[in-house]
Structure formats: structure tokens, C-alpha cells
Write an enzyme that holds these catalytic residues in place. Structure first.
Site, PDB file in Angstrom:
ATOM      1  N   HIS A 131      19.169 -10.209   9.203  1.00  0.00           N
ATOM      2  CA  HIS A 131      18.436 -11.183   8.391  1.00  0.00           C
ATOM      3  C   HIS A 131      19.386 -11.730   7.347  1.00  0.00           C
ATOM      4  O   HIS A 131      20.253 -11.015   6.840  1.00  0.00           O
ATOM      5  CB  HIS A 131      17.250 -10.495   7.701  1.00  0.00           C
ATOM      6  CG  HIS A 131      16.747 -11.238   6.496  1.00  0.00           C
ATOM      7  ND1 HIS A 131      17.077 -10.861   5.198  1.00  0.00           N
ATOM      8  CD2 HIS A 131      15.978 -12.342   6.379  1.00  0.00           C
ATOM      9  CE1 HIS A 131      16.516 -11.703   4.346  1.00  0.00           C
ATOM     10  NE2 HIS A 131      15.849 -12.607   5.038  1.00  0.00           N
ATOM     11  N   HIS A 155       5.580   2.134   1.231  1.00  0.00           N
ATOM     12  CA  HIS A 155       4.499   2.886   1.874  1.00  0.00           C
ATOM     13  C   HIS A 155       5.015   3.836   2.958  1.00  0.00           C
ATOM     14  O   HIS A 155       4.284   4.707   3.414  1.00  0.00           O
ATOM     15  CB  HIS A 155       3.437   1.930   2.437  1.00  0.00           C
ATOM     16  CG  HIS A 155       3.946   1.026   3.504  1.00  0.00           C
ATOM     17  ND1 HIS A 155       4.745  -0.072   3.255  1.00  0.00           N
ATOM     18  CD2 HIS A 155       3.771   1.049   4.854  1.00  0.00           C
ATOM     19  CE1 HIS A 155       5.038  -0.672   4.392  1.00  0.00           C
ATOM     20  NE2 HIS A 155       4.462  -0.017   5.378  1.00  0.00           N
TER      21      HIS A 155
END
Length: 300
Positions: free
Chosen positions: A102, A172
């Protein structure tokens, strides 16, 4: 600055898509032009179902107009206009031996109602997400990042490497999205560093991208792999999707400013798995990757 930066990312898009097509050898980028109702638009290029790249996008956009209410709150400003342009790319290779990559380079301006610039900054970065960890690939990617930074300031690499590790963190899951790279934002003019200096730095990083990624693709694209390794790649891609939809500022900015949904979500891979409570086998190559994702390394 905005004209100069937009001209630069147009040229960079051409350079990167040409090289990726050459690496793939089969697929070509499909190009779409789009317009944003409130002002601006972009040029999206997507590659799919290639010999090397399963899906990828290298997109540029230039958007402007009144800053939406939700973004006014985010930036802590009132009724202002904005201009933003950038290049954003995500490449998902077919082989689990080749890492996803990315990168993003962007420029932002805000104006008062008389059209005066009240704020401006540059930002960007590039990061690598492998499915199987080859230490020398991570080392190479980071070495190229460090060289680009060191040409401008020896403090840049350690600072922006750390910011990358912090930013691309799936809180998370308590693990990094990948093995990092660089992340920098709100690069504004100071007494020591002009906007021209920041522009030259961002350009240096942008120009380094293919040097960082292309040799890794060349080295890994023809390695054999099993169905089980492909499954692992798809499970790890699930974590990539989770980060982009839950945490990523660029995705959220695009959604809140009425960006083009197809361009915003082109970063999502076509084949993904979510397995209930999946854990790699003890002592496996898969577990080796997780250990590094949970404790980011200093590669160079």
C-alpha cells in the site's frame, strides 16, 4: 503547490502502472475518469485477474469545495473550503509468497471564505503486508525507505517508521497490519522546513516506491505454493479488510466527503476468509509471521 503536486502524482501514476503491467506480463490496468458533484474528480486505474496481480488499484484524485460538517469537527475548524489531491495504491498479488503493498501521497489546503489559504500540509507513506515472512524482503523495503528519508533528515526514518507501526495497528486484534514502512502526515511549513522542502521529501519517497517493491515481486512471484498457503493468505487478507474499514483515515475521509465509492473500496481484495478463532500451528511459518506482527521489529 497544488498544481505542482497534482502534476507530479499524474506522472507517478503513469510510471507505477507501466512497471506493474510489465511485472504482471498479462493484465493491463483499466482506466476510469470520474467526477465529484461538489467539485473535482479523479483517474482510477485497476488491474484484475493478472498472472501476478489478482487485484490492485493505482488511483489519483483531486477534490475541492466546502469542507463537510463531519470533517469540520474532525479538523476542529468552522465553515471553510478545502482542496485535496493524492495518489493512493493497493496491490494484492495472487501468490501468498508475494506481499500486498500500500502507498499514498497527498496534499491538502484549507481556505477562508475570501479564498486565502489558512492551512496546508503534505502527507503519505508506503507499507508492506507479507503473508509469509522473508526477512530479507522486509529489510530491503525498509532500507529503501530509510535511504529516501536520510536524503532529507536522519531523524525522518526512525520517526516515520515508528508512526507507521503505530498507525497500521489493528487494535481489536492487537497486531500490526504488516511489517510497516513509513507514515507521515500534517507536514507543514516551519522555520526549519519550508513547504518546498516537504514537497521534495514526499517526491523522494514517491519515487522510491518501485525500488522498494518491484524487486520483491520479481524474486517471489514464481515460487510454488500450496492450497493451505493460499487459505492462510485469504485469512490474513481478512485482517487487512478489517483495518481498512474500521481504522483507516483515508477510507473514512473518502466516505465522509462523498468520494467515489468504487475508488475508495478498490483496496479490498477479491478473495478473503474469516475463520472462527483461527490460530496457526506452533512453530510454523505462519506463526513466525504473527510473532513479528505482534512485536514490530527494527529492520534496518
Amino acid at each position: 503547490m497544488k498544481d505542482k503536486f497534482y502534476a507530479y502524482i499524474q506522472q507517478l501514476q503513469d510510471t507505477i502502472t507501466s512497471k506493474l503491467e510489465e511485472l504482471d506480463g498479462t493484465a493491463k490496468f483499466q482506466q476510469d475518469f470520474w467526477e465529484r458533484e461538489e467539485g473535482g474528480g479523479g483517474r482510477t486505474r485497476v488491474i484484475e485477474n493478472g498472472a501476478v496481480f489478482e487485484k490492485g488499484g493505482v488511483n489519483i484524485s483531486k477534490v475541492h469545495g466546502p469542507l463537510p460538517k463531519s470533517m469540520q469537527n474532525y479538523f476542529g475548524v468552522e465553515d471553510v473550503d478545502f482542496f485535496a489531491c493524492g495518489l493512493s495504491l493497493v496491490i494484492h498479488p495472487k501468490s501468498p509468497m508475494v506481499p500486498t503493498v500500500h502507498a499514498n501521497w497527498r496534499y491538502f489546503e484549507m481556505y477562508d471564505k475570501d479564498g486565502n489559504i489558512v492551512d496546508q500540509w503534505l502527507g503519505g507513506g508506503q507499507d508492506l503486508t507479507p503473508y509469509y515472512l522473508f526477512d530479507e524482503d522486509a529489510l530491503h523495503f525498509h532500507a529503501v525507505c530509510k535511504k529516501a528519508c536520510d536524503a532529507h533528515n536522519p531523524e525522518f526514518y526512525p520517526t516515520y517508521k515508528k508512526k507507521c507501526d503505530e498507525y497500521f495497528w489493528n487494535t481489536h486484534r492487537n497486531e500490526a497490519r504488516g511489517v510497516g514502512g513509513l507514515f507521515f502526515d500534517y507536514c507543514k511549513a516551519t522555520e526549519e522546513t519550508s513547504m518546498e522542502d516537504w514537497y521534495n521529501f514526499v517526491m523522494e519517497v514517491g519515487d522510491s516506491f518501485l525500488d522498494a517493491y518491484a524487486p520483491i515481486v520479481e524474486k517471489r512471484k514464481d515460487l510454488p505454493y500450496s492450497e493451505e498457503q493460499r487459505d492462510w493468505q485469504e485469512i490474513r487478507r481478512g485482517r487487512y479488510v478489517e483495518f481498512n474499514l474500521v481504522h483507516d483515515k483515508g477510507t473514512l475521509f473518502g466516505l465522509k466527503t462523498n468520494g467515489r465509492i468504487e475508488s475508495i473500496l478498490m483496496s479490498l481484495p477479491p478473495h478473503v476468509q474469516w475463520r472462527y478463532d483461527h490460530h496457526p500451528k506452533k512453530g510454523s511459518e505462519e506463526e513466525k509471521l504473527i510473532a513479528v506482527l505482534q512485536n514490530p521489529k527494527d529492520w534496518v
